[in-house]
Scaffold this motif. Structure first.
Motif, PDB file in Angstrom:
ATOM      1  N   ASP A  40      17.505   0.406  16.367  1.00 18.80           N
ATOM      2  CA  ASP A  40      18.359   1.022  16.596  1.00 18.80           C
ATOM      3  C   ASP A  40      17.161   2.003  17.326  1.00 18.80           C
ATOM      4  N   GLY A  41      16.388   3.144  16.623  1.00 20.61           N
ATOM      5  CA  GLY A  41      15.960   4.354  17.174  1.00 20.61           C
ATOM      6  C   GLY A  41      16.569   5.734  17.166  1.00 20.61           C
ATOM      7  N   LYS A  42      18.257   4.824  16.345  1.00 20.73           N
ATOM      8  CA  LYS A  42      18.897   6.143  16.087  1.00 20.73           C
ATOM      9  C   LYS A  42      19.322   6.597  14.817  1.00 20.73           C
ATOM     10  N   THR A  43      19.919   5.700  13.794  1.00 25.85           N
ATOM     11  CA  THR A  43      20.032   5.503  12.497  1.00 25.85           C
ATOM     12  C   THR A  43      18.902   5.893  11.767  1.00 25.85           C
ATOM     13  N   VAL A  44      18.728   6.286  10.388  1.00 27.24           N
ATOM     14  CA  VAL A  44      17.828   5.511   9.457  1.00 27.24           C
ATOM     15  C   VAL A  44      19.152   5.038   8.396  1.00 27.24           C
ATOM     16  N   ALA A  45      18.708   3.791   7.128  1.00 30.65           N
ATOM     17  CA  ALA A  45      18.883   3.487   6.236  1.00 30.65           C
ATOM     18  C   ALA A  45      18.605   4.001   4.918  1.00 30.65           C
ATOM     19  N   ALA A  46      19.781   4.603   5.769  1.00 26.54           N
ATOM     20  CA  ALA A  46      20.591   5.691   3.945  1.00 26.54           C
ATOM     21  C   ALA A  46      21.790   5.277   3.908  1.00 26.54           C
ATOM     22  N   TYR A  81      23.384   5.812   8.580  1.00 25.33           N
ATOM     23  CA  TYR A  81      23.656   7.226   9.349  1.00 25.33           C
ATOM     24  C   TYR A  81      22.912   7.598  10.514  1.00 25.33           C
ATOM     25  N   PRO A  82      23.231   8.298  10.971  1.00 24.67           N
ATOM     26  CA  PRO A  82      21.826   9.316  12.624  1.00 24.67           C
ATOM     27  C   PRO A  82      21.081   9.885  11.648  1.00 24.67           C
ATOM     28  N   LYS A  83      19.496   9.560  12.294  1.00 23.29           N
ATOM     29  CA  LYS A  83      18.628  10.464  12.036  1.00 23.29           C
ATOM     30  C   LYS A  83      18.409  11.635  11.521  1.00 23.29           C
ATOM     31  N   ASP A  84      19.256  12.933  12.920  1.00 23.52           N
ATOM     32  CA  ASP A  84      19.217  13.420  13.262  1.00 23.52           C
ATOM     33  C   ASP A  84      19.827  14.788  11.587  1.00 23.52           C
ATOM     34  N   SER A 103      29.267   0.735   7.760  1.00 24.35           N
ATOM     35  CA  SER A 103      28.340   1.545   8.070  1.00 24.35           C
ATOM     36  C   SER A 103      28.705   3.207   8.338  1.00 24.35           C
ATOM     37  N   TYR A 104      28.044   3.971   8.903  1.00 24.33           N
ATOM     38  CA  TYR A 104      28.437   5.549   9.043  1.00 24.33           C
ATOM     39  C   TYR A 104      29.552   4.701  10.724  1.00 24.33           C
ATOM     40  N   THR A 105      28.822   4.555  11.491  1.00 28.25           N
ATOM     41  CA  THR A 105      29.534   4.000  12.789  1.00 28.25           C
ATOM     42  C   THR A 105      31.135   3.232  12.854  1.00 28.25           C
ATOM     43  N   ASP A 106      31.066   2.427  11.512  1.00 27.77           N
ATOM     44  CA  ASP A 106      31.904   2.438  11.515  1.00 27.77           C
ATOM     45  C   ASP A 106      32.766   3.682  10.861  1.00 27.77           C
ATOM     46  N   VAL A 164      35.876  14.867  14.772  1.00 25.92           N
ATOM     47  CA  VAL A 164      34.837  13.793  14.901  1.00 25.92           C
ATOM     48  C   VAL A 164      34.912  13.244  15.441  1.00 25.92           C
ATOM     49  N   HIS A 165      33.070  12.963  15.893  1.00 24.43           N
ATOM     50  CA  HIS A 165      32.385  12.358  17.024  1.00 24.43           C
ATOM     51  C   HIS A 165      31.105  11.852  15.694  1.00 24.43           C
ATOM     52  N   TRP A 166      30.890  10.837  17.116  1.00 23.35           N
ATOM     53  CA  TRP A 166      29.286  10.134  16.234  1.00 23.35           C
ATOM     54  C   TRP A 166      28.794  11.008  16.213  1.00 23.35           C
ATOM     55  N   GLY A 167      27.304  11.048  15.274  1.00 23.35           N
ATOM     56  CA  GLY A 167      26.764  12.629  15.239  1.00 23.35           C
ATOM     57  C   GLY A 167      27.123  13.264  13.741  1.00 23.35           C
ATOM     58  N   ILE A 168      27.981  13.801  13.824  1.00 25.22           N
ATOM     59  CA  ILE A 168      28.055  14.939  12.828  1.00 25.22           C
ATOM     60  C   ILE A 168      28.087  14.094  11.913  1.00 25.22           C
ATOM     61  N   ASP A 169      27.880  15.442  10.614  1.00 15.14           N
ATOM     62  CA  ASP A 169      27.394  14.937   8.735  1.00 15.14           C
ATOM     63  C   ASP A 169      29.024  14.917   8.799  1.00 15.14           C
ATOM     64  N   LEU A 170      28.825  13.596   8.156  1.00 16.84           N
ATOM     65  CA  LEU A 170      30.865  13.457   7.109  1.00 16.84           C
ATOM     66  C   LEU A 170      30.305  14.933   6.257  1.00 16.84           C
ATOM     67  N   SER A 171      32.125  15.728   7.029  1.00 21.51           N
ATOM     68  CA  SER A 171      31.800  17.232   6.019  1.00 21.51           C
ATOM     69  C   SER A 171      33.434  16.178   4.545  1.00 21.51           C
ATOM     70  N   SER A 172      33.842  16.676   3.644  1.00 19.07           N
ATOM     71  CA  SER A 172      34.905  16.528   2.790  1.00 19.07           C
ATOM     72  C   SER A 172      35.495  15.707   2.902  1.00 19.07           C
ATOM     73  N   GLU A 173      36.634  16.896   4.375  1.00 20.27           N
ATOM     74  CA  GLU A 173      37.287  16.358   3.944  1.00 20.27           C
ATOM     75  C   GLU A 173      37.409  14.653   4.744  1.00 20.27           C
ATOM     76  N   HIS A 174      36.449  14.660   5.337  1.00 17.74           N
ATOM     77  CA  HIS A 174      36.209  13.217   6.150  1.00 17.74           C
ATOM     78  C   HIS A 174      35.756  12.466   5.120  1.00 17.74           C
ATOM     79  N   GLU A 175      35.109  12.213   4.381  1.00 15.18           N
ATOM     80  CA  GLU A 175      34.869  11.807   3.400  1.00 15.18           C
ATOM     81  C   GLU A 175      35.627  11.929   2.124  1.00 15.18           C
ATOM     82  N   ARG A 176      36.757  12.301   1.865  1.00 13.48           N
ATOM     83  CA  ARG A 176      37.784  12.730   0.966  1.00 13.48           C
ATOM     84  C   ARG A 176      38.582  10.884   2.031  1.00 13.48           C
TER      85      ARG A 176
END
Length: 466
Positions: free
Chosen positions: A373-379, A359-362, A312-315, A331-343
């Motif tokens: 949970d009202g915070k994440t979407v099924a992406a 992922y976070p819905k925002d 999961s995104y959270t993990d 890094v903190h919960w809520g950011i969009d992962l950037s390429s360095e993170h994905e890498r």
RNA sequence: GCCUCAAUAGCUCAGUCGGUUAGAGCGACGGACUGUUAAUCCGCAGGUCGUAGGUUCGAAUCCUACUUGAGGCGCCA
């Protein structure tokens, strides 16, 4: 006399002493003072070229054959014989070598018989297909496309031809190219002084599509299993090795399905494609392994037989935090992962394609289904080492009220997408889908790092040659 | 869009601190040799040093602008 392709001659049983005709382009000519020349002929049907032996008794030996240079076009009539030399089992002893077209000024011919950089060859994209690398890429790309259709067709999917021109500027995937038939020197204005699109061809603003997803969802709500596969357009000023302004995308959409069904389909489809390429293009893949990326074959082989990782995104965020690595972007919960993170996640932490979910819905699109949970979407995104995101998908918000609420939150006009909302009013069902970037898939499979080299004529910002 | 780097022969590159006639490899061409395999060996031709300005006795070399290309980041597939 039957015409054969190089592939048929080299990879099927052709009777020795058969008289055959062969058409193609010369890769190389070597002369022997024993009174013969060796002409390597390639027609793109397979990686290898076939050796044609031309003896000096041929009428045009001095006048033409000795003047053949790389990429002259020829029609050869000759006999299939067991090769006297090493390196091939059979060869063609020519009775006729017709030179159909010579190469003008071989000293300045752009694709000479030497190694070229991909950057240089990109500048001669109309000729680069005549190299081992680009013909191999083309064949593998073709196998990939064919096997995508094959897999989906075998599994009951209908290919839906969603429109290229759209009037929706809210497809949710970035900047769009405008389509207009207005005279740009004499733009009509309305009473407010704005451009009067009522006078345009479609009597409204229109754009090139950035995704066929919204349209294909309506077909999904009747045909159950559908997909789009065609060109898409993004006017983003992206300057990277993995972005194009015009690229191809496959977007399956399945009804009565959730995120896990979706992830399973994506993984299964991609593995099917990997296997098809390994089965059908072993020569091309061997070439990539030798000259482009050593691990390219073993990587595909191991992936076909193992599972993609899933977290999961959270993990993922927790692992990134635990890594104690210094990232440019904190890094903190809520950011969009950037390429360095994905890498780091898929290359260092996991080491193979990784499906990241919820992922976070925002940071995600309006149509993705809100989790309990009202915070994440099924992406879900599938991240591939070296490329980043090759698949992006989600369960769709099938609940009318929830979707409308989300659209309002994001300040979207529900008028323009009332047809899309209708799908939630008339027999709505949970459904899900994803998009696979074809070029990113080709890039990952071949190991060719720049996406501009895996599409015939790349369109990027400030570049639309050929 | 932001940041960094690059541009010299057909291609890939070298070119010292600013100093005589800008070099090499590959390719092309000519020859030698050979059932050859990115053949090998010898020879020869090939240059408006990206464009426009500037500094200087003198610029491929230093400065400015522009153009083109590449890489990284952002946006994403």
């Amino acid at each position: 006399m039957k015409i054969f392709t190089v592939k048929e001659l080299l990879h099927t049983e052709i009777e020795i002493d058969s008289i055959i005709v062969l058409k193609g382009w010369v890769r190389n000519r070597r002369d022997s003072k024993a009174g013969l020349s060796f002409i390597m002929v390639n027609d793109g049907s397979c990686f290898d070229s076939i050796q044609v032996v031309a003896e000096n008794t041929l009428a045009n030996y001095e006048s033409e054959i000795l003047k053949i240079t790389k990429d002259c076009s020829v029609i050869v009539t000759g006999k299939v014989v067991k090769s006297l030399g090493k390196g091939q089992s059979i060869e063609i002893v020519a009775t006729i070598v017709e030179v159909v077209g010579f190469v003008e000024n071989p000293d300045t011919y752009p694709v000479s018989l030497k190694r070229h950089t991909v950057e240089y060859l990109r500048e001669v994209a109309h000729l680069r297909i005549r190299t081992n690398l680009f013909s191999a890429i083309s064949r593998v790309r073709n196998t990939i496309c064919f096997s995508i259709h094959e897999y989906l067709n075998k599994n009951g999917f209908s290919w839906i031809h969603t429109p290229i021109i759209t009037s929706s500027d809210a497809e949710g995937a970035g900047e769009m190219f405008r389509v207009t038939a207005l005279d740009l020197d004499k733009l009509p204005r309305n009473l407010e002084g704005k451009i009067d699109f009522k006078q345009d061809f479609f009597a409204r603003e229109t754009f090139l599509t950035v995704s066929g997803q919204l349209n294909v969802e309506s077909y999904c709500m009747a045909l159950s299993k559908v997909y789009t596969f065609g060109p898409t357009f993004r006017a983003e000023n992206s300057n990277t090795t993995r972005h194009l302004a015009e690229f191809w995308m496959v977007e399956p959409e399945i009804a009565f399905a959730n995120l896990m069904d979706n992830a399973g389909l994506a993984e299964s489809l991609i593995k099917y494609v990997f296997k098809a390429v390994l089965d059908k293009n072993p020569d091309d893949m061997r070439f990539f392994a030798e000259f482009i990326d050593k691990g390219v074959v073993t990587r595909l082989e191991s992936l076909v037989n193992s599972d993609f990782a899933m977290m999961s995104y959270t993990d993922a965020v927790n692992q990134l935090l635990k890594s104690n690595k210094k990232f440019e972007n904190p890094v903190h919960w809520g950011i969009d992962l950037s390429s360095e993170h994905e890498r780091w996640l898929c290359e260092e932490y996991v080491g193979r394609p990784t499906i990241v979910t919820d992922y976070p819905k925002d940071i995600k699109a309006f149509y993705m289904r809100l989790n309990d949970d009202g915070k994440t979407v099924a992406a879900m995104d599938i991240l591939a080492p070296g490329i980043g995101e090759i698949v992006g998908g989600a369960a769709r918000e099938e609940r009318y009220d929830m979707l409308l609420k989300r659209m309002n939150e994001m300040g979207m006009s529900d008028k323009q997408l009332d047809w899309y909302l209708d799908l939630r009013r008339f027999g709505s069902v949970p459904h899900a889908g994803f998009g696979v970037g074809l070029e990113r898939l080709v890039s990952y499979i071949t190991g060719v790092q720049n996406i501009r080299d895996v599409i015939p004529f790349p369109r990027t910002s400030k570049s639309a040659n050929f």
